[in-house]
Write a protein that holds these residues in place. Sequence first.
Motif, PDB file in Angstrom:
ATOM      1  N   PHE A 180      -0.412  -0.445  12.462  1.00 31.27           N
ATOM      2  CA  PHE A 180       0.648  -0.629  11.462  1.00 31.27           C
ATOM      3  C   PHE A 180       1.876   0.242  11.744  1.00 31.27           C
ATOM      4  O   PHE A 180       2.805   0.275  10.948  1.00 31.27           O
ATOM      5  CB  PHE A 180       0.094  -0.330  10.061  1.00 31.27           C
ATOM      6  N   GLU A 231      -1.569  -4.297   3.328  1.00 31.49           N
ATOM      7  CA  GLU A 231      -2.328  -3.840   4.490  1.00 31.49           C
ATOM      8  C   GLU A 231      -3.710  -4.491   4.554  1.00 31.49           C
ATOM      9  O   GLU A 231      -4.197  -4.846   5.631  1.00 31.49           O
ATOM     10  CB  GLU A 231      -2.460  -2.307   4.446  1.00 31.49           C
ATOM     11  N   ARG A 249       7.616   2.086   4.578  1.00 30.38           N
ATOM     12  CA  ARG A 249       7.533   1.062   5.617  1.00 30.38           C
ATOM     13  C   ARG A 249       8.647   0.038   5.417  1.00 30.38           C
ATOM     14  O   ARG A 249       9.215  -0.080   4.345  1.00 30.38           O
ATOM     15  CB  ARG A 249       6.176   0.354   5.549  1.00 30.38           C
ATOM     16  N   ILE A 297       6.256  -5.702   6.506  1.00 33.44           N
ATOM     17  CA  ILE A 297       4.801  -5.714   6.280  1.00 33.44           C
ATOM     18  C   ILE A 297       4.451  -6.596   5.084  1.00 33.44           C
ATOM     19  O   ILE A 297       3.475  -7.345   5.105  1.00 33.44           O
ATOM     20  CB  ILE A 297       4.212  -4.296   6.124  1.00 33.44           C
ATOM     21  N   LYS A 333       0.835  -1.205   0.000  1.00 34.11           N
ATOM     22  CA  LYS A 333       0.000   0.000   0.000  1.00 34.11           C
ATOM     23  C   LYS A 333       0.867   1.250   0.000  1.00 34.11           C
ATOM     24  O   LYS A 333       0.553   2.251  -0.622  1.00 34.11           O
ATOM     25  CB  LYS A 333      -0.898   0.001   1.241  1.00 34.11           C
ATOM     26  N   ARG A 368      -5.206  -6.581   7.622  1.00 34.92           N
ATOM     27  CA  ARG A 368      -6.451  -6.126   8.268  1.00 34.92           C
ATOM     28  C   ARG A 368      -7.453  -7.283   8.346  1.00 34.92           C
ATOM     29  O   ARG A 368      -8.141  -7.457   9.346  1.00 34.92           O
ATOM     30  CB  ARG A 368      -7.073  -4.960   7.497  1.00 34.92           C
TER      31      ARG A 368
END
Length: 275
Positions: A256, A245, A217, A221, A195, A249
Motif C-alpha cells: 500500500f 484497505e 494517503r 486507494i 482505514k 487485501r
Amino acid sequence: MSTMKNRTVFITGGSRGIGRAIALACARQGANVVIGAKSDEPHPKLPGTIHSVAKEIRQAGGQALPLVLDVRDEKLVRQRIDEAANHFGGIDALVNNAGAIKLTGVENLKVSRYDLMHQVNARAVFLCSQAALPWLKESDQAHILSLSPPLNLDTRWFAQYGPYTTTKYAMTMLSMGMAEEFRRYGIAVNTLWPKTLIATAAIEFEVGGPQMMAQGRKPDIMADAALSILSRPAASMTGQSVIDEDVLRADGVTDFEHYRYQAGDKPLLPDLFLD
C-alpha cells in the motif's frame, strides 16, 4: 470481476478529492461517469470543477456528463438524475460522495452548520437513492455506494463532534436499511470508509492542515476500493460497511506504500470512527 465498460456511474461531489478519484478509476475501465457537484466555476483555493474533471474522464477513456448539482435541492436532484439516465440510457451505480464536515460539539456549533451536515450527508443519501431507484431497478448490476463509516458506538466518537458523527452514521444506517429494502430489486447497497486519513482539501482546510496531509494517503486507494465494489455482481455483496484497505487485501493487494500522499516513514493516521 465484471467490467465497468459502458456502465453509468452517478457521483455526487465528484469535482475533487475522493469523488474525482473514483470518477477517473471508473473512466479508465470505460464507464460513463456523471459528475454532479456545485463547482461550475473555478474556486480560488480549491482546484477542480465539474468541467475539468469531465475533461480528465474523457482523457482516461470514459464518457463524461458534468452536471451542476446541489444535493440539498430535491427538485434539482431528481431532474439531474433523470437527465443523466436519459443521456446515457440508464444508471447502474450511485456513489454518495458529497460530504460536509465540522468537527465541533453541540455547544459551539451553529444550527445552520448542523443543518448543512445533515442535508449534505444523511438526507442526500436518502434523496439521491430514492431519485435513482427507478433507474437502478432497470440495471442488471445496480449499486448504491455511500462514503460513510462502520457503526462504532464508542463514546469517544461522539464526545467532541457528535453532530458530525451522527450525520455520518445516519448515512450508514440508511444504507443498512436500503440493502434489505432493495434486495428484492437486486440492488447492492454498501458503504466504504478509509482505514487512514485521506489527503483532500476537506482535511487541509477543515481538519488539520498540510502537516496532517503528510500522514495520509491519496484518494486513489478509496477509488480503487470503490471500483472493486462497483465491478462486482450486485448479488455478491450487499449490506456491508467495508474499509478500503480490507477490500483491496481481499483482491490480493499487499503493498500500500504507493498510496501514501507523501513518501517517508511517518506513521499514517487512522481515520475517524476506527479503533
